[in-house]
Write a protein that holds these residues in place. Structure first.
Motif, PDB file in Angstrom:
ATOM      1  N   ILE A 524       0.837  -1.205   0.000  1.00  0.00           N
ATOM      2  CA  ILE A 524       0.000   0.000   0.000  1.00  0.00           C
ATOM      3  C   ILE A 524       0.871   1.255   0.000  1.00  0.00           C
ATOM      4  CG2 ILE A 524      -1.655   1.331   1.360  1.00  0.00           C
ATOM      5  CD1 ILE A 524      -2.871  -1.329   2.257  1.00  0.00           C
ATOM      6  N   ILE A 525       1.934   1.234   0.814  1.00  0.00           N
ATOM      7  CA  ILE A 525       2.862   2.368   0.822  1.00  0.00           C
ATOM      8  C   ILE A 525       3.495   2.545  -0.554  1.00  0.00           C
ATOM      9  CG2 ILE A 525       5.063   3.202   1.759  1.00  0.00           C
ATOM     10  CD1 ILE A 525       4.320   1.863   4.406  1.00  0.00           C
ATOM     11  N   MET A 526       3.883   1.430  -1.171  1.00  0.00           N
ATOM     12  CA  MET A 526       4.468   1.493  -2.508  1.00  0.00           C
ATOM     13  C   MET A 526       3.482   2.111  -3.499  1.00  0.00           C
ATOM     14  SD  MET A 526       4.652   0.230  -5.774  1.00  0.00           S
ATOM     15  CE  MET A 526       3.484  -1.113  -5.560  1.00  0.00           C
ATOM     16  N   GLY A 527       2.216   1.675  -3.444  1.00  0.00           N
ATOM     17  CA  GLY A 527       1.207   2.210  -4.346  1.00  0.00           C
ATOM     18  C   GLY A 527       1.006   3.699  -4.159  1.00  0.00           C
ATOM     19  N   ILE A 528       1.010   4.161  -2.916  1.00  0.00           N
ATOM     20  CA  ILE A 528       0.841   5.591  -2.639  1.00  0.00           C
ATOM     21  C   ILE A 528       2.010   6.394  -3.200  1.00  0.00           C
ATOM     22  CG2 ILE A 528       0.747   7.328  -0.800  1.00  0.00           C
ATOM     23  CD1 ILE A 528      -0.788   5.268   0.890  1.00  0.00           C
ATOM     24  N   THR A 529       3.240   5.895  -2.995  1.00  0.00           N
ATOM     25  CA  THR A 529       4.411   6.618  -3.510  1.00  0.00           C
ATOM     26  C   THR A 529       4.415   6.652  -5.036  1.00  0.00           C
ATOM     27  OG1 THR A 529       5.792   4.598  -3.450  1.00  0.00           O
ATOM     28  CG2 THR A 529       5.799   6.022  -1.493  1.00  0.00           C
ATOM     29  N   MET A 530       3.953   5.591  -5.663  1.00  0.00           N
ATOM     30  CA  MET A 530       3.881   5.558  -7.120  1.00  0.00           C
ATOM     31  C   MET A 530       2.839   6.557  -7.623  1.00  0.00           C
ATOM     32  SD  MET A 530       3.269   2.218  -9.535  1.00  0.00           S
ATOM     33  CE  MET A 530       3.503   2.290 -11.312  1.00  0.00           C
ATOM     34  N   TRP A 531       1.734   6.625  -6.911  1.00  0.00           N
ATOM     35  CA  TRP A 531       0.664   7.568  -7.264  1.00  0.00           C
ATOM     36  C   TRP A 531       1.144   9.012  -7.129  1.00  0.00           C
ATOM     37  CZ3 TRP A 531      -2.408  10.699  -3.793  1.00  0.00           C
ATOM     38  CH2 TRP A 531      -3.518  11.291  -4.400  1.00  0.00           C
ATOM     39  N   VAL A 532       1.848   9.308  -6.044  1.00  0.00           N
ATOM     40  CA  VAL A 532       2.369  10.659  -5.835  1.00  0.00           C
ATOM     41  C   VAL A 532       3.384  11.007  -6.919  1.00  0.00           C
ATOM     42  CG1 VAL A 532       3.757  12.106  -4.286  1.00  0.00           C
ATOM     43  CG2 VAL A 532       1.947  10.648  -3.353  1.00  0.00           C
ATOM     44  N   GLN A 533       4.220  10.039  -7.287  1.00  0.00           N
ATOM     45  CA  GLN A 533       5.217  10.287  -8.328  1.00  0.00           C
ATOM     46  C   GLN A 533       4.552  10.654  -9.656  1.00  0.00           C
ATOM     47  OE1 GLN A 533       7.721   6.947  -9.316  1.00  0.00           O
ATOM     48  NE2 GLN A 533       9.348   8.241 -10.139  1.00  0.00           N
ATOM     49  N   MET A 534       3.468   9.985  -9.979  1.00  0.00           N
ATOM     50  CA  MET A 534       2.754  10.292 -11.217  1.00  0.00           C
ATOM     51  C   MET A 534       2.096  11.671 -11.162  1.00  0.00           C
ATOM     52  SD  MET A 534       1.047   6.729 -12.510  1.00  0.00           S
ATOM     53  CE  MET A 534       2.087   5.465 -13.235  1.00  0.00           C
ATOM     54  N   LYS A 535       1.712  12.102  -9.973  1.00  0.00           N
ATOM     55  CA  LYS A 535       1.078  13.406  -9.818  1.00  0.00           C
ATOM     56  C   LYS A 535       2.077  14.554  -9.936  1.00  0.00           C
ATOM     57  CE  LYS A 535      -3.141  12.025  -9.232  1.00  0.00           C
ATOM     58  NZ  LYS A 535      -4.182  12.364 -10.224  1.00  0.00           N
ATOM     59  N   MET A 536       3.366  14.222 -10.035  1.00  0.00           N
ATOM     60  CA  MET A 536       4.369  15.271 -10.199  1.00  0.00           C
ATOM     61  C   MET A 536       4.300  15.907 -11.585  1.00  0.00           C
ATOM     62  SD  MET A 536       6.357  15.752  -7.501  1.00  0.00           S
ATOM     63  CE  MET A 536       7.874  16.402  -8.167  1.00  0.00           C
ATOM     64  N   ASN A 537       3.694  15.192 -12.528  1.00  0.00           N
ATOM     65  CA  ASN A 537       3.665  15.661 -13.914  1.00  0.00           C
ATOM     66  C   ASN A 537       2.239  15.994 -14.334  1.00  0.00           C
ATOM     67  OD1 ASN A 537       6.532  15.092 -14.389  1.00  0.00           O
ATOM     68  ND2 ASN A 537       5.913  12.949 -14.240  1.00  0.00           N
ATOM     69  N   PRO A 538       2.092  16.815 -15.386  1.00  0.00           N
ATOM     70  CA  PRO A 538       0.737  17.137 -15.856  1.00  0.00           C
ATOM     71  C   PRO A 538      -0.009  15.882 -16.276  1.00  0.00           C
ATOM     72  CG  PRO A 538       2.380  18.564 -16.886  1.00  0.00           C
ATOM     73  CD  PRO A 538       3.140  17.503 -16.175  1.00  0.00           C
ATOM     74  N   GLU A 539      -1.301  15.865 -16.041  1.00  0.00           N
ATOM     75  CA  GLU A 539      -2.102  14.721 -16.438  1.00  0.00           C
ATOM     76  C   GLU A 539      -2.246  14.690 -17.957  1.00  0.00           C
ATOM     77  OE1 GLU A 539      -5.793  14.846 -14.401  1.00  0.00           O
ATOM     78  OE2 GLU A 539      -4.941  14.192 -12.482  1.00  0.00           O
ATOM     79  N   PRO A 540      -2.233  13.500 -18.556  1.00  0.00           N
ATOM     80  CA  PRO A 540      -2.373  13.406 -20.011  1.00  0.00           C
ATOM     81  C   PRO A 540      -3.712  13.978 -20.473  1.00  0.00           C
ATOM     82  CG  PRO A 540      -1.658  11.311 -19.059  1.00  0.00           C
ATOM     83  CD  PRO A 540      -2.067  12.179 -17.916  1.00  0.00           C
ATOM     84  N   THR A 541      -3.690  14.546 -21.668  1.00  0.00           N
ATOM     85  CA  THR A 541      -4.941  15.082 -22.224  1.00  0.00           C
ATOM     86  C   THR A 541      -5.785  13.978 -22.843  1.00  0.00           C
ATOM     87  OG1 THR A 541      -3.757  15.562 -24.283  1.00  0.00           O
ATOM     88  CG2 THR A 541      -3.913  17.333 -22.671  1.00  0.00           C
ATOM     89  N   ASP A 542      -5.126  12.896 -23.285  1.00  0.00           N
ATOM     90  CA  ASP A 542      -5.876  11.775 -23.866  1.00  0.00           C
ATOM     91  C   ASP A 542      -6.638  11.054 -22.757  1.00  0.00           C
ATOM     92  OD1 ASP A 542      -6.264   9.840 -26.262  1.00  0.00           O
ATOM     93  OD2 ASP A 542      -5.639   8.549 -24.606  1.00  0.00           O
ATOM     94  N   PRO A 543      -7.950  10.860 -22.910  1.00  0.00           N
ATOM     95  CA  PRO A 543      -8.745  10.255 -21.835  1.00  0.00           C
ATOM     96  C   PRO A 543      -8.336   8.826 -21.497  1.00  0.00           C
ATOM     97  CG  PRO A 543     -10.049  10.472 -23.846  1.00  0.00           C
ATOM     98  CD  PRO A 543      -8.794  11.239 -24.068  1.00  0.00           C
TER      99      PRO A 543
END
Length: 606
Positions: A524-543
């Motif tokens: 769960i900790i790993m999943g949270i850190t991975m999620w936070v890492q992805m939030k460092m960048n702009p979200e893709p425009t492609d749905p």
């Protein structure tokens, strides 16, 4: 557009569930069933087949002492006795050392009773010691025997599996020896001297003195026999089965392939070679003298439900004149695959590639040095969990220049993102011109569009190498971290679905979904850190990309729940360091960090 997003999101969720459930149904469940059948087959084994690797050289090889053509036994065919009863069928010489305990059977002169003093089946206090060798007649018989084969056309009585040897001592200890003797009554006196070191190596010296009036020709051999198929993990990244360095290369044959092949022989060009049977953490291997040629064989015989796996090393036949004596030496490794111990034997015995008894995998050139680094750090800190954290930092420092360029390139791409969107809108109907315009923009702004992939590509072999280290090295077995992690080589034992042990419920026992319900704290900790890492960048425009990226951390969380806890800890710590590193670089370049805005938008209602 809102409905399209919802549809794509639902599709991504559905595909993720199908992948997880399908993998478990088609691979996980069949593997459990295979292991169950192997256990049942081992309990219903019948018959004692002949040897697949030691056949009598000629019709005159039969003799009244028994030949090594078949395992032979004083136990009735098909009998499976309790271990204690099987051991009691022969007088024995006890083995006592800091690493091994057991005995040598005087009937047959076999090393057939070994337990590992420092290794137990589980981390629980009082757990039984690992049993490596077991005598014939017992369940899961596994032993090493040695002897002589008459040359073709010779009618010579050689010691066999039912031969009773005389011993000069009752106990064998490191540094000492025990001498076994047997007189065939036909002019041949056989002597077997067995010594051992304080680790896992036996030295067996067989000699035969010709007191008769005629010359004889004999060849010495060593053989390892394993009755029944052991429970194996069946992972493609781990070899379990027959193994050796023969014909100048590493030879590997799985238990299943041995049953299909029946037997495979190797030439006498085997100086410096060795061969044996390996499992994940334990192994046995014959190591002939490095300066003498020998022939070798892998084989499996008997019923498919309960085969006997064998490896044998056979020396060239030598003629013994009247009054002369012939001596042959063979070494036996039987124990835990401790890296430093195995490397020491490789150097001392000049056994080529003996270190490959540990399955270092395709990335050997990375995996073993990585283990060496971890072993050195462990010597300083005394905890392999802390070692993983420190080594992760060292890897990050080594890859820092590459990661720094990657993050800088990503930051520049964020600066020109408005221009990139404008190009896409301008050439929406002409993909060729769109790509050309993009490449001109990259060239003008000195941006490498692949820079963001380089750190990931470099880390892939490192990740697999670390996975191999955690998965195959016995040094990681039962190595604790802190708190509830008592074995870094095993999955996190906790689960959110029983409130981390507060509820009397075992989620792992649920059919099909069980392995995915063992979702512990560290995954769960790993999943949270991975999620936070992805939030460092702009979200893709492609749905679709947006939906995939949104659910990827959750998917990885469930998938890695069954991975070794040490690997999950590494990934979580690596993600955390990556977030801190990217944050610092983006601040330095004056690039806006999207983390806080993305987090706010995630939890914003409406």
């Amino acid at each position: 557009m809102k409905s399209d997003d919802n549809r794509n999101l639902l599709l991504a969720i559905t595909l993720s569930v199908i992948v997880m459930v399908g993998w478990n149904y088609f691979f996980g469940m069949p593997k459990l069933e295979q292991q169950r059948q192997q256990q049942v087959q081992g309990q219903t084994a019948t018959g004692q087949p002949g040897s697949a690797v030691l056949q009598p050289p000629g019709s005159g090889a039969a003799n009244n002492a028994g030949t090594p053509a078949g395992p032979g036994s004083t136990v009735a065919a098909g009998a499976k006795l309790p271990r204690a009863q099987a051991l009691a069928l022969s007088p024995r010489v006890r083995i006592e050392s800091p690493n091994l305990s057991g005995s040598i059977a005087l009937i047959g002169g076999r090393i057939d009773d070994l337990s590992l003093v420092r290794y137990r089946e589980t981390v629980e206090i009082g757990s039984p010691n690992i049993v490596l060798f077991a005598p014939q007649g017992a369940q899961d018989a596994y032993f090493a025997d040695f002897g002589w084969l008459p040359a073709a056309g010779q009618n010579v009585a050689v010691p066999g599996p039912d031969t009773r040897w005389q011993a000069n001592a009752e106990i064998l200890r490191p540094g000492g020896t025990v001498t076994l003797t047997y007189d065939n009554g036909q002019g041949l006196v056989f002597t077997r001297v067995i010594g051992m070191d304080d680790k896992f190596l036996f030295t067996v010296t067989d000699s035969v003195k010709n007191t008769g009036g005629n010359p004889i020709a004999l060849s010495s051999y060593g053989r390892i026999s394993r009755h029944g198929t052991p429970t194996v993990l069946g992972f493609f990244i781990l070899h379990e089965g027959l193994i050796g360095f023969l014909d100048e290369k590493l030879q590997e044959m799985s238990f299943a392939d041995a049953v299909k092949t029946k037997s495979k022989t190797f030439t006498t060009n085997n100086k410096g070679g060795w061969l044996g049977i390996t499992e994940k953490y334990w192994a046995s291997a014959l190591i002939p003298p490095h300066d003498k040629p020998f022939s070798a064989a892998f084989g499996a015989s008997g019923a498919a439900t309960s085969p006997v796996y064998e490896t044998a090393a056979i020396n060239e036949a030598t003629t013994i004149a009247p009054g002369a004596e012939l001596t042959a030496t063979m070494r036996l490794f039987a124990g835990a695959k401790e890296v430093n111990v195995i490397d020491g034997y490789q150097e001392a015995l000049k056994a080529q590639s003996f270190d490959r008894l540990v399955d270092w995998g395709w990335f050997y050139f990375i995996t073993k040095p990585l283990f060496r680094l971890m072993d050195w750090v462990f010597g300083l800190v005394g905890n392999f969990g802390v070692t993983i954290l420190i080594v992760t930092v060292l890897i990050k420092l080594a890859l820092f220049p590459l990661a720094n360029k990657s993050y800088e390139s990503m930051a520049r791409m964020k600066h020109v993102q408005p221009e990139m969107l404008a190009i896409r809108d301008r050439y929406a109907d002409d993909k060729m011109k769109q790509q050309q315009a993009m490449m001109e923009l990259y060239k003008k702004e000195k941006i490498n569009p692949l820079a963001g992939c380089l750190p990931v590509l470099v880390q892939i072999p490192i990740f697999f190498a670390l996975y191999k280290v955690l998965f195959v090295t016995i040094e990681m077995r039962h190595a604790p971290f802190f708190g509830w992690i008592r074995d870094l080589a095993a999955p996190d034992p906790t689960s959110i679905f029983n409130l981390f042990g507060l509820l009397p419920f075992n989620p792992g026992a649920v059919p099909v979904f069980g392995p995915f319900l063992m979702l512990g704290v560290w995954p769960i900790i790993m999943g949270i850190t991975m999620w936070v890492q992805m939030k460092m960048n702009p979200e893709p425009t492609d749905p679709i990309q947006k939906a995939v990226f949104a659910w990827m951390p959750l998917l990885f969380t469930f998938m890695l729940a069954s991975f070794p806890a040490g690997l999950v800890i590494y990934w979580a710590w690596n993600n955390t360091l990556s977030v801190l590193q990217q944050y610092a670089i983006m601040k330095k370049l004056g690039t806006k960090v999207e983390l806080w805005d993305n987090l706010k938008s995630t939890f914003r209602r409406g």
